[in-house]
Design a protein around this motif. Structure first.
Motif, mmCIF file in Angstrom:
data_model
loop_
_atom_site.group_PDB
_atom_site.id
_atom_site.type_symbol
_atom_site.label_atom_id
_atom_site.label_comp_id
_atom_site.label_asym_id
_atom_site.label_seq_id
_atom_site.Cartn_x
_atom_site.Cartn_y
_atom_site.Cartn_z
ATOM 1 N N UNK A 158 0.847 -1.199 0.000
ATOM 2 C CA UNK A 158 0.000 0.000 0.000
ATOM 3 C C UNK A 158 0.879 1.244 0.000
ATOM 4 N N UNK A 159 0.446 2.261 -0.729
ATOM 5 C CA UNK A 159 1.219 3.506 -0.702
ATOM 6 C C UNK A 159 1.035 4.201 0.642
ATOM 7 N N UNK A 160 2.162 4.472 1.296
ATOM 8 C CA UNK A 160 2.124 5.158 2.593
ATOM 9 C C UNK A 160 2.271 6.654 2.378
ATOM 10 N N UNK A 161 3.116 7.005 1.410
ATOM 11 C CA UNK A 161 3.346 8.422 1.169
ATOM 12 C C UNK A 161 4.358 8.615 0.064
ATOM 13 N N UNK A 162 4.816 9.854 -0.053
ATOM 14 C CA UNK A 162 5.831 10.191 -1.055
ATOM 15 C C UNK A 162 6.862 11.096 -0.429
ATOM 16 N N UNK A 163 8.049 11.035 -0.956
ATOM 17 C CA UNK A 163 9.064 11.910 -0.380
ATOM 18 C C UNK A 163 10.225 12.110 -1.316
ATOM 19 N N UNK A 164 11.122 12.985 -0.914
ATOM 20 C CA UNK A 164 12.341 13.245 -1.684
ATOM 21 C C UNK A 164 13.456 12.415 -1.069
ATOM 22 N N UNK A 165 14.011 11.528 -1.850
ATOM 23 C CA UNK A 165 14.966 10.564 -1.317
ATOM 24 C C UNK A 165 16.363 11.188 -1.233
ATOM 25 N N UNK A 166 17.090 10.830 -0.182
ATOM 26 C CA UNK A 166 18.386 11.471 0.066
ATOM 27 C C UNK A 166 19.555 10.749 -0.603
ATOM 28 N N UNK A 167 19.297 9.607 -1.208
ATOM 29 C CA UNK A 167 20.367 8.842 -1.870
ATOM 30 C C UNK A 167 19.917 8.465 -3.270
ATOM 31 N N UNK A 168 20.873 8.228 -4.159
ATOM 32 C CA UNK A 168 20.437 7.721 -5.449
ATOM 33 C C UNK A 168 20.200 6.211 -5.355
ATOM 34 N N UNK A 169 19.577 5.677 -6.389
ATOM 35 C CA UNK A 169 19.061 4.304 -6.310
ATOM 36 C C UNK A 169 20.166 3.291 -5.962
ATOM 37 N N UNK A 170 21.314 3.493 -6.562
ATOM 38 C CA UNK A 170 22.406 2.535 -6.359
ATOM 39 C C UNK A 170 22.838 2.505 -4.884
ATOM 40 N N UNK A 171 23.028 3.683 -4.293
ATOM 41 C CA UNK A 171 23.404 3.750 -2.875
ATOM 42 C C UNK A 171 22.270 3.279 -1.976
ATOM 43 N N UNK A 172 21.044 3.617 -2.348
ATOM 44 C CA UNK A 172 19.897 3.193 -1.541
ATOM 45 C C UNK A 172 19.855 1.669 -1.456
ATOM 46 N N UNK A 173 20.162 1.041 -2.591
ATOM 47 C CA UNK A 173 20.162 -0.433 -2.633
ATOM 48 C C UNK A 173 21.262 -0.991 -1.706
ATOM 49 N N UNK A 174 22.404 -0.316 -1.698
ATOM 50 C CA UNK A 174 23.524 -0.795 -0.861
ATOM 51 C C UNK A 174 23.217 -0.688 0.625
ATOM 52 N N UNK A 175 22.473 0.331 1.013
ATOM 53 C CA UNK A 175 22.319 0.579 2.458
ATOM 54 C C UNK A 175 20.967 0.154 3.010
ATOM 55 N N UNK A 176 20.093 -0.348 2.145
ATOM 56 C CA UNK A 176 18.768 -0.711 2.663
ATOM 57 C C UNK A 176 18.914 -1.808 3.724
ATOM 58 N N UNK A 177 18.098 -1.683 4.759
ATOM 59 C CA UNK A 177 18.122 -2.678 5.833
ATOM 60 C C UNK A 177 19.286 -2.515 6.800
ATOM 61 N N UNK A 178 20.158 -1.549 6.579
ATOM 62 C CA UNK A 178 21.346 -1.421 7.428
ATOM 63 C C UNK A 178 21.187 -0.292 8.441
ATOM 64 N N UNK A 179 21.868 -0.480 9.568
ATOM 65 C CA UNK A 179 21.793 0.545 10.618
ATOM 66 C C UNK A 179 22.667 1.743 10.230
ATOM 67 N N UNK A 180 22.457 2.849 10.893
ATOM 68 C CA UNK A 180 23.163 4.083 10.520
ATOM 69 C C UNK A 180 24.683 3.968 10.570
ATOM 70 N N UNK A 181 25.277 3.358 11.614
ATOM 71 C CA UNK A 181 26.750 3.234 11.585
ATOM 72 C C UNK A 181 27.228 2.409 10.379
ATOM 73 N N UNK A 182 26.464 1.366 10.023
ATOM 74 C CA UNK A 182 26.815 0.561 8.842
ATOM 75 C C UNK A 182 26.806 1.418 7.581
ATOM 76 N N UNK A 183 25.817 2.297 7.501
ATOM 77 C CA UNK A 183 25.665 3.141 6.310
ATOM 78 C C UNK A 183 26.933 3.946 6.095
ATOM 79 N N UNK A 184 27.472 4.472 7.197
ATOM 80 C CA UNK A 184 28.698 5.256 7.087
ATOM 81 C C UNK A 184 29.834 4.414 6.551
#
Ligand code: GLU
Length: 380
Positions: free
Chosen positions: A326-352
């Motif tokens: 279900x659509x929850x909402x819309x927003x402006x994403x802070x990462x491009x698709x490639x980076x978003x794929x790399x960091x999805x599911x990861x905690x913030x320290x991992x993202x760094x």
């Protein structure tokens, strides 16, 4: 309240008055001034903001092309002059924007077009389509058919109506004066410019004299009325001098002007833009915990994202879906698709660690997120 910054606005209506655009002696458009203004407009356009122009000048240009004598025109004379001038005006805008690779679309509106709901929706849909196609609407009153009782007559109020109609977050009135003064500056050397007006009060209204120049119809009074229309409709407005070259650049650099603030929270205006005006470029599917966090007013973190679809760049609009799609909402994403794929599911320290940067940790900041339930009724 602090004065807002030009860089934070996404959909900007710029109103250009006749006396700026048309040289009353030569009776022609001031070409080098216009070229500089259009360079500013093109910059905004290529920063992916939506730009709309409300341009006066049809009557002034028409009367010079027709070599009409100076002095006031009767209604049917100004209508006929506008018929001649508007063709020239449209051609000029089309050429100067075209020189920057930008298409122009002419929209001539009457008072009824903005006041009757069905026509209003029509005009609004056309504007929305032009903006979606990245063309710049160039708008004026349809002076050839607008008669005295049923016309704006001045483009200040027209521009304010257009700005709220287009859900613009900023209206810029370029004028021959650099803002609102606490007393008429021509007669009063001590008059002070008011940098920010938070409410268009009766005191503010009293500061507006009735003066207009030869070519333009609007004086400070119509500008204050415009401020009332714009700010009650959720659009910030500013008055700045257009007499300098690169007037928009001057505003961006903090030049003199008067801001009229809308009481609506600027985030709301931005969210209205996110919700109503963008073509989503991808989808983020998030888990149930993230759905709850979003509904509680938090940002979307990478940890809550379970799936990334689409080709988007940082700053693009994306749809956010829950685990049940279900659509929850819309927003402006802070990462491009490639980076978003790399960091999805990861905690913030991992993202760094993964990205090797200490950028923002949110996937979508809550200020850039509009939830389904909070989408504004754009179709009313
Ligand atoms: N619509 C008129 C024109 O284009 C101008 C109105 C105004 O100056 O505000 O000549």
């Amino acid at each position: 309240m602090a004065r807002p910054e030009l860089k934070n606005f996404r959909r900007i209506v710029v109103k250009v008055g006749s006396s700026l655009l048309v040289d009353s002696e030569a009776g022609e458009v001031k070409a080098s001034w216009l070229a500089a203004l259009v360079a500013d407009l093109a910059k905004l356009h290529y920063e992916r903001r939506d730009v709309l122009i409300v341009s006066s000048g049809s009557i002034a240009l028409g009367r010079s092309r027709l070599k009409l004598p100076r002095g006031p025109l009767k209604l049917e004379e100004s209508q006929a002059a506008a018929a001649v001038g508007q063709i020239a005006l449209a051609r000029i805008w089309s050429e100067v924007l075209g020189a920057h690779g930008i298409g122009a679309g002419q929209i001539l509106v009457t008072l009824q077009d903005t006041e009757e709901r069905r026509r209003y929706l029509n005009a609004r849909a056309t504007i929305a389509k032009l903006l979606e196609w990245r063309a710049v609407p160039v708008i004026n009153e349809n002076d050839t058919v607008a008669t005295n009782e049923i016309r704006y007559g001045d483009n200040d109020r027209l521009a304010a109506r257009v700005a709220t109609m287009a859900s613009a977050d900023l209206l810029i009135l370029l004028s021959d004066i650099d803002g609102l003064y606490d007393a008429p500056p021509a007669q009063n050397p001590d008059a002070k410019l008011i940098p920010v007006v938070e409410t268009v009060s009766s005191e503010i209204e009293a500061m507006a004299g009735a003066a207009g120049s030869d070519l333009s119809r609007g004086g400070m009074r119509t500008k204050i009325e415009a401020a009332r229309i714009a700010t009650t409709g959720g659009t910030h407005m500013l008055i700045a001098s257009g007499k300098i070259e690169h007037p928009l650049r001057a505003i961006a650099e903090g030049g003199r002007c008067t801001w009229f603030l809308t009481p609506a929270n600027p985030v709301t205006a931005r969210k209205r833009w996110i919700a109503g005006s963008l073509e989503p470029k991808g989808t983020l599917t998030i888990d149930a915990g993230a759905v709850r966090a979003l509904r509680a007013g938090r940002s979307l973190l990478p940890a809550g994202v379970i799936r990334v679809d689409g080709q988007f760049a940082r700053g693009d609009a994306v749809v956010v879906r829950g685990p049940d799609t279900d659509e929850i909402g819309r927003g402006l994403v802070a990462y491009d698709a490639e980076d978003a794929e790399k960091i999805r599911g990861r905690s913030s320290p991992d993202v760094m660690m993964i990205l090797g940067i200490s950028g923002r940790s949110e996937m979508i900041h809550r200020d850039d997120l509009v939830l389904g339930g909070t989408r504004l009724a754009e179709s009313t």
